[in-house]
Design a protein around this motif. Structure first.
Motif, PDB file in Angstrom:
ATOM      1  N   GLY A  95     -10.785  16.378 -17.694  1.00 36.86           N
ATOM      2  CA  GLY A  95     -10.156  15.679 -18.800  1.00 36.86           C
ATOM      3  C   GLY A  95      -8.648  15.551 -18.679  1.00 36.86           C
ATOM      4  N   GLU A  96      -8.063  16.035 -17.592  1.00 36.66           N
ATOM      5  CA  GLU A  96      -6.606  15.998 -17.454  1.00 36.66           C
ATOM      6  C   GLU A  96      -6.143  14.571 -17.195  1.00 36.66           C
ATOM      7  OE1 GLU A  96      -3.135  17.968 -14.614  1.00 36.66           O
ATOM      8  OE2 GLU A  96      -5.139  18.860 -14.733  1.00 36.66           O
ATOM      9  N   ILE A 141     -13.220  15.040 -25.327  1.00 41.43           N
ATOM     10  CA  ILE A 141     -12.968  15.612 -26.659  1.00 41.43           C
ATOM     11  C   ILE A 141     -11.524  16.041 -26.858  1.00 41.43           C
ATOM     12  CG2 ILE A 141     -15.346  16.422 -26.893  1.00 41.43           C
ATOM     13  CD1 ILE A 141     -14.342  19.231 -26.206  1.00 41.43           C
ATOM     14  N   SER A 142     -10.737  16.063 -25.784  1.00 37.39           N
ATOM     15  CA  SER A 142      -9.359  16.515 -25.935  1.00 37.39           C
ATOM     16  C   SER A 142      -8.535  16.064 -24.742  1.00 37.39           C
ATOM     17  CB  SER A 142      -9.295  18.044 -26.070  1.00 37.39           C
ATOM     18  OG  SER A 142      -7.951  18.506 -26.090  1.00 37.39           O
ATOM     19  N   ALA A 168     -11.004  20.327 -23.020  1.00 43.95           N
ATOM     20  CA  ALA A 168     -12.006  19.316 -22.665  1.00 43.95           C
ATOM     21  C   ALA A 168     -13.094  19.889 -21.770  1.00 43.95           C
ATOM     22  CB  ALA A 168     -11.323  18.133 -21.982  1.00 43.95           C
ATOM     23  N   SER A 169     -12.723  20.827 -20.911  1.00 45.53           N
ATOM     24  CA  SER A 169     -13.692  21.379 -19.967  1.00 45.53           C
ATOM     25  C   SER A 169     -14.755  22.246 -20.638  1.00 45.53           C
ATOM     26  CB  SER A 169     -12.968  22.205 -18.907  1.00 45.53           C
ATOM     27  OG  SER A 169     -12.319  23.323 -19.501  1.00 45.53           O
ATOM     28  N   GLY A 185     -12.788  30.671 -27.722  1.00 50.78           N
ATOM     29  CA  GLY A 185     -13.439  30.386 -29.001  1.00 50.78           C
ATOM     30  C   GLY A 185     -14.148  29.055 -29.004  1.00 50.78           C
ATOM     31  N   LEU A 186     -13.505  28.025 -28.435  1.00 47.95           N
ATOM     32  CA  LEU A 186     -14.148  26.708 -28.357  1.00 47.95           C
ATOM     33  C   LEU A 186     -15.376  26.766 -27.457  1.00 47.95           C
ATOM     34  CD1 LEU A 186     -14.196  23.698 -28.972  1.00 47.95           C
ATOM     35  CD2 LEU A 186     -12.618  23.339 -27.056  1.00 47.95           C
ATOM     36  N   GLY A 187     -15.260  27.475 -26.337  1.00 49.74           N
ATOM     37  CA  GLY A 187     -16.408  27.605 -25.438  1.00 49.74           C
ATOM     38  C   GLY A 187     -17.580  28.307 -26.099  1.00 49.74           C
TER      39      GLY A 187
END
Length: 735
Positions: A244-245, A331-332, A338-339, A438-440
């Motif tokens: 996503g970079e 998503i970001s 994003a990953s 946390g997102l993961g």
């Protein structure tokens, strides 16, 4: 021969003959699914391409949507090497002889002056002429006279001062570029001495007469060696690009580093390198060969039906499509966030479906295979592979003994929690930030829910489309509210009661030998469903002593009795029963003999014309353990209900007698029951029947006699009396 005929003869007909071959069709299916997998995974190596040059203004944002990639940047490495080379100072060698020569030159001059001064043979004029020859013409007469008139101490002092100035300026080393500047500084130093101006003029003249050379000489060899040493210490510069970079920003001038990144990621090149596809082709081929070897070695029954191969191929390829879709979602703009979407890949859905539709061992193998493919989709990121496999194994464990669809909800919770925990510990292990972890973990929880939704939503369609009977489907059939069960209970209550008892017996035996007890129970419930078409021809459903078989011939009675199998198969197909249940209904009597009517026919006027084959069921023998167990339970339950004294000894003797008759009659010759299984089944039947026929209350003799008289007048028996049962008790009565 026309062109159309040639095409049909040499192209179409060979293809049709090939397609009729079962082995060829299986190979074709594997090839088709292999190509699907190659296309899906190959898309991972064909990203969106752009055409940019260094210094060009980008017309759009360019993102990288693959997995984490680390590569060696040649540009940054070259910059690092150049910087290291620049930091190496030039190495010079000191030539001490230069300073010595200068000092000797000064000494020689003043020795010559002393010689001239002390030469008695020379007059003042001659001395002046000789002194002029030692100094430049620019030195005036007055200065020369002052030098000649000076005493020896003054001359020595002048020599010492000049040598000191030269040494001070030259001793630290003077390069070629610095030489002119140093000479000026020496002159300035002479001017700064506290001397008569005439002496200063003489010293300047001496300095101008000296031959100045650089005494600090550049050493290219040693310098080059030092540069090489420093360059050897420079490590290649690694550049890491996150999923996503943003590689290039819209409106920005493209740098050489960005062009290099685009080329490495395949976003800049016109074609994907051929070796990449060769490697991918080989990898997928290895995985599919492993699948085929596993099936042939451990699950050969799967390849007997093409539908199993199709289902397996669909599970693999649809999972890859879903994984590809999930990983392509942006998503970001921050790559580390994003990953994390890779943790939402619902491999557990395919794992659970494989466990439900096939078996646990196959599901575990497919989970590992999908994990390998996820590694390709995520560019070799083992962290995603680990989470996918762990979630899949948890899903398999939770559905291994699935008893109802609601258990899939519990499976989703377990998958989500374990996936989140795995993401958390891996994130800590790789030093990820807490927001990223946390997102993961949130994606891991979502994975469990997503996987269960896919499983619940697709399972009914897969069951129907591929004709697979799952435990969930069997549980639905075992519901007493099923229309056929209701009909059996109302129209043939005796048969209904018999089927329930057979189910209890058969289920216990199946559990004891490791057979599918749920399939056995459901099959037992419906094995006699065909009796609802003519219920009163079976004694367990006759409300009075009148028996319709008394008015017809034994041959017709046999035809009516045996037709309940055909009627049951038709009813089962009409209600879209699974094939395994239809097979149980069709095979639960095998080619058994309806012995009562056979013996009754033999007692007729022409016994020699009676053929035993006319009184046998014209149906297949049991083809598996489950159907064989139901056959034995059916016959045993029918036989023990006509025992006058069902004591433990009598029960065991009757059970052994019935099972021996089935063995001797060859009814178990086509199933995979072993003698050890039969021994266990016998013991289980005896144990369960002892529980059914436990000790009863002793009635007074008078009451017992009244009950016996009631029976003699035609009391209802739930099982057929001799001659009208479709079972095969071993006492010579009809079955």
């Amino acid at each position: 021969m026309t062109k159309d005929r040639l095409l049909r003869k040499y192209l179409l007909l060979p293809f049709l003959r090939l397609f009729r071959n079962h082995t060829a069709r299986r190979v074709l299916w594997w090839v088709i699914f292999f190509l699907f997998s190659f296309i899906i995974l190959g898309a991972n190596f064909i990203p969106d391409q752009v055409v940019l040059e260094t210094g060009e203004v980008a017309k759009k944002d360019v993102y990288y949507n693959g997995g984490v990639v680390t590569y060696t940047s040649e540009i940054k490495t070259a910059e690092a090497r150049a910087k290291a080379a620049q930091e190496v100072p030039q190495i010079f060698q000191m030539n001490h002889q230069v300073l010595n020569n200068l000092e000797l030159g000064v000494e020689d001059f003043f020795v010559a002056v002393s010689t001239i001064k002390n030469d008695a043979n020379l007059d003042e004029t001659a001395k002046m002429e000789k002194l002029k020859g030692l100094l430049p013409e620019s030195v005036p007469q007055e200065s020369l006279s002052a030098l000649l008139d000076a005493d020896q101490e003054t001359v020595a002092m002048l020599e010492t001062e000049l040598k000191g100035i030269i040494r001070t300026r030259m001793q630290d080393g003077v390069t070629k570029d610095q030489l002119e500047s140093v000479q000026r500084r020496i002159i300035n130093d002479v001017e700064a001495l506290d001397l008569k101006s005439s002496f200063k003029v003489c010293l300047r003249g001496i300095v101008n007469q000296l031959k100045f050379e650089p005494n600090k000489i550049y050493d290219p060899v040693t310098t080059a060696q030092e540069v090489e040493s420093k360059l050897a210490q420079v490590k290649p510069v690694q550049v890491t690009i996150q999923p996503g970079e943003k590689i290039v920003e819209k409106g920005a001038v493209t740098t050489p580093e960005q062009i290099e990144a685009l080329k490495y990621l395949g976003l800049q090149r016109a074609n994907t390198p051929f070796p990449t596809f060769v490697g991918l082709f080989g990898f997928i081929a290895i995985v599919y060969v492993l699948i085929i070897v596993y099936i042939r070695g451990y699950k050969p029954e799967l390849q007997k039906q093409e539908s199993n191969i199709v289902l397996l191929g669909l599970l693999i390829n649809v999972s890859l499509i879903i994984a590809k879709i999930v990983t392509s979602i942006h998503i970001s703009d921050r790559p580390e966030f994003a990953s994390q979407l890779g943790y939402a890949i619902p491999i557990a859905a395919s794992s659970m479906l494989a466990a439900i539709l096939f078996d646990v061992r196959t599901a575990v193998f497919i989970t590992v295979v999908l994990g390998l493919f996820i590694g390709v989709i995520t560019n070799g990121q083992m962290i995603y592979v680990t989470v996918a496999i762990v979630g899949g194994l948890v899903g398999i464990y939770r559905v291994a003994n699935l008893s109802q669809r609601s258990h899939l909800v519990r499976a989703s919770i377990d998958i989500g929690l374990v996936s989140a925990l795995t993401v958390g510990v891996l994130g800590l292990m790789w030093n990820q930030s807490m927001p990223v972890i946390g997102l993961g973990m949130g994606m891991g929880l979502f994975n469990g829910v997503f996987a269960s939704i896919l499983t619940i939503g697709t399972l009914p369609f897969l069951e129907t489309a591929f004709g697979i009977t799952t435990s969930v489907k069997l549980l639905e059939l075992s519901n007493p509210g099923h229309p056929l069960m209701k009909r059996l209970m109302v129209e043939a209550p005796g048969t209904y009661h018999h089927s329930i008892l057979v189910g209890n017996l058969a289920e216990a035996a199946a559990d004891a030998v490791g057979a599918d007890s749920l399939l056995v129970r459901v099959g037992s419930y419906f094995h006699d469903i065909g009796k609802v078409k003519r219920p009163y021809f079976f004694i367990e459903n006759q409300p009075s002593v009148e028996n319709p078989h008394d008015k017809i011939t034994p041959t017709l009675s046999t035809l009516i009795i045996t037709s309940h199998v055909k009627d049951g198969v038709e009813l089962a197909k009409e209600h879209k029963f699974p094939k395994v249940i239809v097979d149980i209904i069709e095979q639960h009597h095998g080619t058994g003999l309806v012995s009562y009517f056979y013996h009754k026919a033999k007692e007729g006027d022409k016994p020699e014309s009676v053929l035993e084959s006319d009184f046998r069921y014209q149906t297949p023998r049991p083809q598996n353990r489950e159907t064989a167990i139901i056959m034995l339970a059916d016959s045993v339950e029918a036989a023990v209900h006509v025992l006058e004294k069902p004591t433990k000894g009598h029960l065991e003797a009757k059970v052994r007698e019935i099972i021996k008759q089935k063995l001797d009659d060859g009814q178990l010759s086509e199933c995979d029951l072993t003698f050890k299984d039969i021994a266990v089944i016998t013991q289980t039947f005896v144990r369960v029947l002892n529980g059914m026929f436990h000790s009863r209350i002793e009635y007074p003799d008078q009451v017992a006699k009244e009950m016996e008289r009631g029976k003699a007048k035609g009391g209802v028996n739930h099982k057929e009396p001799a001659g009208q049962s479709d079972s095969n008790p071993g006492d010579g009565r009809a079955s």
